[in-house]
Write a protein that holds these residues in place. Sequence first.
Motif, mmCIF file in Angstrom:
data_model
loop_
_atom_site.group_PDB
_atom_site.id
_atom_site.type_symbol
_atom_site.label_atom_id
_atom_site.label_comp_id
_atom_site.label_asym_id
_atom_site.label_seq_id
_atom_site.Cartn_x
_atom_site.Cartn_y
_atom_site.Cartn_z
ATOM 1 N N SER A 15 -11.879 -10.223 5.723
ATOM 2 C CA SER A 15 -12.085 -8.912 5.128
ATOM 3 C C SER A 15 -10.779 -8.126 5.283
ATOM 4 O O SER A 15 -10.334 -7.872 6.407
ATOM 5 N N LEU A 16 -10.160 -7.797 4.162
ATOM 6 C CA LEU A 16 -8.909 -7.023 4.219
ATOM 7 C C LEU A 16 -9.257 -5.553 4.334
ATOM 8 O O LEU A 16 -9.967 -5.005 3.480
ATOM 9 N N LYS A 17 -8.733 -4.918 5.355
ATOM 10 C CA LYS A 17 -9.036 -3.498 5.575
ATOM 11 C C LYS A 17 -8.360 -2.644 4.508
ATOM 12 O O LYS A 17 -7.291 -2.971 3.999
ATOM 13 N N THR A 18 -9.021 -1.537 4.191
ATOM 14 C CA THR A 18 -8.477 -0.589 3.218
ATOM 15 C C THR A 18 -7.041 -0.209 3.559
ATOM 16 O O THR A 18 -6.175 -0.132 2.671
ATOM 17 N N GLU A 19 -6.781 -0.008 4.867
ATOM 18 C CA GLU A 19 -5.426 0.424 5.272
ATOM 19 C C GLU A 19 -4.386 -0.641 4.918
ATOM 20 O O GLU A 19 -3.288 -0.318 4.484
ATOM 21 N N ILE A 21 -4.511 -2.802 2.474
ATOM 22 C CA ILE A 21 -4.285 -2.816 1.021
ATOM 23 C C ILE A 21 -3.484 -1.573 0.603
ATOM 24 O O ILE A 21 -2.561 -1.651 -0.218
ATOM 25 N N ASP A 22 -3.799 -0.440 1.192
ATOM 26 C CA ASP A 22 -3.047 0.769 0.870
ATOM 27 C C ASP A 22 -1.577 0.617 1.245
ATOM 28 O O ASP A 22 -0.681 1.050 0.516
ATOM 29 N N LYS A 23 -1.345 -0.027 2.380
ATOM 30 C CA LYS A 23 0.037 -0.235 2.831
ATOM 31 C C LYS A 23 0.780 -1.145 1.834
ATOM 32 O O LYS A 23 1.938 -0.907 1.487
ATOM 33 N N LEU A 24 0.065 -2.169 1.362
ATOM 34 C CA LEU A 24 0.671 -3.071 0.366
ATOM 35 C C LEU A 24 1.012 -2.277 -0.898
ATOM 36 O O LEU A 24 2.113 -2.386 -1.446
ATOM 37 N N LYS A 25 0.067 -1.456 -1.323
ATOM 38 C CA LYS A 25 0.266 -0.635 -2.537
ATOM 39 C C LYS A 25 1.502 0.249 -2.417
ATOM 40 O O LYS A 25 2.301 0.346 -3.341
ATOM 41 N N GLU A 26 1.616 0.879 -1.246
ATOM 42 C CA GLU A 26 2.747 1.790 -1.043
ATOM 43 C C GLU A 26 4.071 1.046 -1.039
ATOM 44 O O GLU A 26 5.116 1.615 -1.378
ATOM 45 N N SER A 27 4.047 -0.222 -0.660
ATOM 46 C CA SER A 27 5.306 -0.945 -0.482
ATOM 47 C C SER A 27 5.837 -1.545 -1.779
ATOM 48 O O SER A 27 6.945 -2.048 -1.822
ATOM 49 N N ILE A 28 5.043 -1.525 -2.835
ATOM 50 C CA ILE A 28 5.531 -2.177 -4.062
ATOM 51 C C ILE A 28 5.666 -1.189 -5.232
ATOM 52 O O ILE A 28 5.048 -0.136 -5.243
ATOM 53 N N ARG A 29 6.504 -1.586 -6.197
ATOM 54 C CA ARG A 29 6.728 -0.765 -7.395
ATOM 55 C C ARG A 29 5.655 -0.995 -8.440
ATOM 56 O O ARG A 29 5.376 -0.160 -9.269
ATOM 57 N N GLY A 30 5.079 -2.209 -8.407
ATOM 58 C CA GLY A 30 4.073 -2.564 -9.418
ATOM 59 C C GLY A 30 2.696 -2.046 -9.038
ATOM 60 O O GLY A 30 2.576 -0.978 -8.435
ATOM 61 N N GLU A 31 1.677 -2.824 -9.390
ATOM 62 C CA GLU A 31 0.303 -2.358 -9.178
ATOM 63 C C GLU A 31 -0.473 -3.353 -8.312
ATOM 64 O O GLU A 31 -0.195 -4.549 -8.352
ATOM 65 N N VAL A 32 -1.479 -2.836 -7.607
ATOM 66 C CA VAL A 32 -2.419 -3.713 -6.907
ATOM 67 C C VAL A 32 -3.797 -3.467 -7.519
ATOM 68 O O VAL A 32 -4.253 -2.329 -7.593
ATOM 69 N N LEU A 33 -4.438 -4.530 -7.996
ATOM 70 C CA LEU A 33 -5.742 -4.390 -8.648
ATOM 71 C C LEU A 33 -6.833 -5.099 -7.851
ATOM 72 O O LEU A 33 -6.591 -6.157 -7.261
ATOM 73 N N THR A 34 -8.016 -4.518 -7.877
ATOM 74 C CA THR A 34 -9.209 -5.212 -7.368
ATOM 75 C C THR A 34 -10.207 -5.286 -8.539
ATOM 76 O O THR A 34 -9.933 -4.754 -9.632
ATOM 77 N N ALA A 35 -11.361 -5.877 -8.276
ATOM 78 C CA ALA A 35 -12.356 -6.051 -9.350
ATOM 79 C C ALA A 35 -12.785 -4.711 -9.953
ATOM 80 O O ALA A 35 -13.260 -4.665 -11.087
ATOM 81 N N GLU A 36 -12.578 -3.615 -9.217
ATOM 82 C CA GLU A 36 -12.990 -2.288 -9.735
ATOM 83 C C GLU A 36 -11.905 -1.659 -10.614
ATOM 84 O O GLU A 36 -12.164 -0.665 -11.292
ATOM 85 N N SER A 37 -10.705 -2.206 -10.601
ATOM 86 C CA SER A 37 -9.596 -1.552 -11.326
ATOM 87 C C SER A 37 -9.777 -1.667 -12.831
ATOM 88 O O SER A 37 -10.372 -2.639 -13.341
ATOM 89 N N GLU A 38 -9.203 -0.703 -13.529
ATOM 90 C CA GLU A 38 -9.429 -0.592 -14.969
ATOM 91 C C GLU A 38 -8.992 -1.840 -15.759
ATOM 92 O O GLU A 38 -9.714 -2.334 -16.603
#
Length: 474
Positions: A15-19, A21-38
């Motif tokens: 189980s990947l913790k929200t924190e 994933i958020d840290k990964l998101k902040e570290s990259i220029r692109g996007e991080v998507l999950t099944a809920e993303s548009e």
Amino acid sequence: MPDVKIKTYEGGEISLKTEAIDKLKESIRGEVLTAESEHYDKVRKIWNAMIDRRPALIVRCAGAADVTRAVRFAGEHKLLTAVRGGGHNIAGNSVCDGGLMIDLSLMKSIQIDTKSRTARVEPGVTLGEFDRDVQTFGLATPVGINSTTGIAGLTLGGGFGWLSRKFGLTIDNLISADVVTAAGDLVRVSENDKPDLFWGIRGGGGNFGIVTSFEFRLHKVGPEVLAGLIVHPLDAAGEVLRFYRNFMKTTPKEFVCWFVMRLAPPLPFLPAEWHGKEILVLAVCYSGNVQDGVRIAKPLRSFGKPIADIIGPMPFVAWEAILDPLLAPGMRNYWKTHDFKEVSDGLIDTLISFAKRIPDPQTEIAFAQLGDGVTKVPQKDTAYTHRDAAFVLNVHGRWDNPANDTKCISWARELFQAAAPFATGGAYVNFMTGEEQDRVRPAYGSNYDRLARIKKKYDPNNLFRLNQNIPPAE
Ligand SMILES: Cc1cc2nc3c(=O)[nH]c(=O)nc-3n(C[C@H](O)[C@H](O)[C@H](O)COP(=O)(O)OP(=O)(O)OC[C@H]3O[C@@H](n4cnc5c(N)ncnc54)[C@H](O)[C@@H]3O)c2cc1C
């Protein structure tokens, strides 16, 4: 964002913790998507509609730094990881169920140096994008025959097309590459830098790391070539192909002719009474001077009684996309492939007998010609092994109605079995399906053990395993 359950390459689930994933998101220029993303459903879709997989997480990389972050993240959490370039691979390895998908399709830079005749190309570039850019300067390198194929996966498996008889495989024109290794290091590889890794990525697929940039040698081609199709009734295929195999031996390296057996599509250049009937199509490209091409092609065009002949001068960039309408994304596909040294009588008869009972109007038997430029490179020089295979058969099982799955897949498998006695036993990894792991060793033949040692050095945990996989040497 809630915690995300995601598969590991060890077969478990974490189980990947929200924190995290958020840290990964902040570290990259692109996007991080999950099944809920548009855009999740759009991004996970690939060319072959038989593949419908749902990654737990998708990292859409904007550059090499993003790829490095994503690979480090995958390694740290031991994530089941798929790598997507153009998303064309028939096996569907660029997307996985429940794991991480590293999507490179946003990385589209193409830098051309007209003086040195080289191009530096990112892995999200498609063949059509590449051709259009380099042909602006009358330049080209051998790539494949469908403009929506990704340059990344094509190159890493070897890569061939209309220019290969003259200029070799795509990898024979690769000067260097930037690779993110499983350890998360970004390295440049060439004949002089990490030559073992450079050797491995020239045919060894995505086994050794993620390529973030390819440097290609370019050649003067076109911009106009002589190209087009000659269409015969399938009933004449026996005679035509026996003539073809002898005629091809008299032609120069710039002259290439592939052939296809299928049902005639309702295209305007084919007489209406032929639509839906079995045909043999010769697809010709002469990449030298157009007038020379007209003279060289004459005996082939004069042979027999073709239903249609639409050979003429055309922009090379248009010819590179000529088969696109027959290879559009979104269809169900099941392919089988063999390598051949020659077009033997037994093979011709086998192909014709299967073409007579082709199971769907979209299905075809495609036969590619390589030779000369491919053969002249010694087998040990790159990971791509079977350079003596002058022809590659691709049984394109292709249809749209899932109710036809069994019929079309059985036909492709039966043809594959029937053609086996005439084949070399080698195979082109880029045409292999997801169920052919037992063909990986024969596909690499005498180069296999060296590849397994390189794998052990650069990816000892087999992070990059969703491919025609070469496990690390013991
Ligand atoms: C319609 C059609 C026509 C084709 N015609 C030809 C042809 O004429 N000649 C030819 O040689 N081949 C041809 N192919 C085969 C083609 O080369 C392969 O399907 C190839 O894998 C496509 O690359 P991609 O990047 O689009 O695929 P993807 O599915 O995105 O990637 C395939 C695999 O390559 C690896 N990969 C992709 N990008 C990277 C990267 N940057 N770094 C590390 N690994 C990576 C991954 O393991 C991935 O699973 C054709 C395929 C199709 C569907």
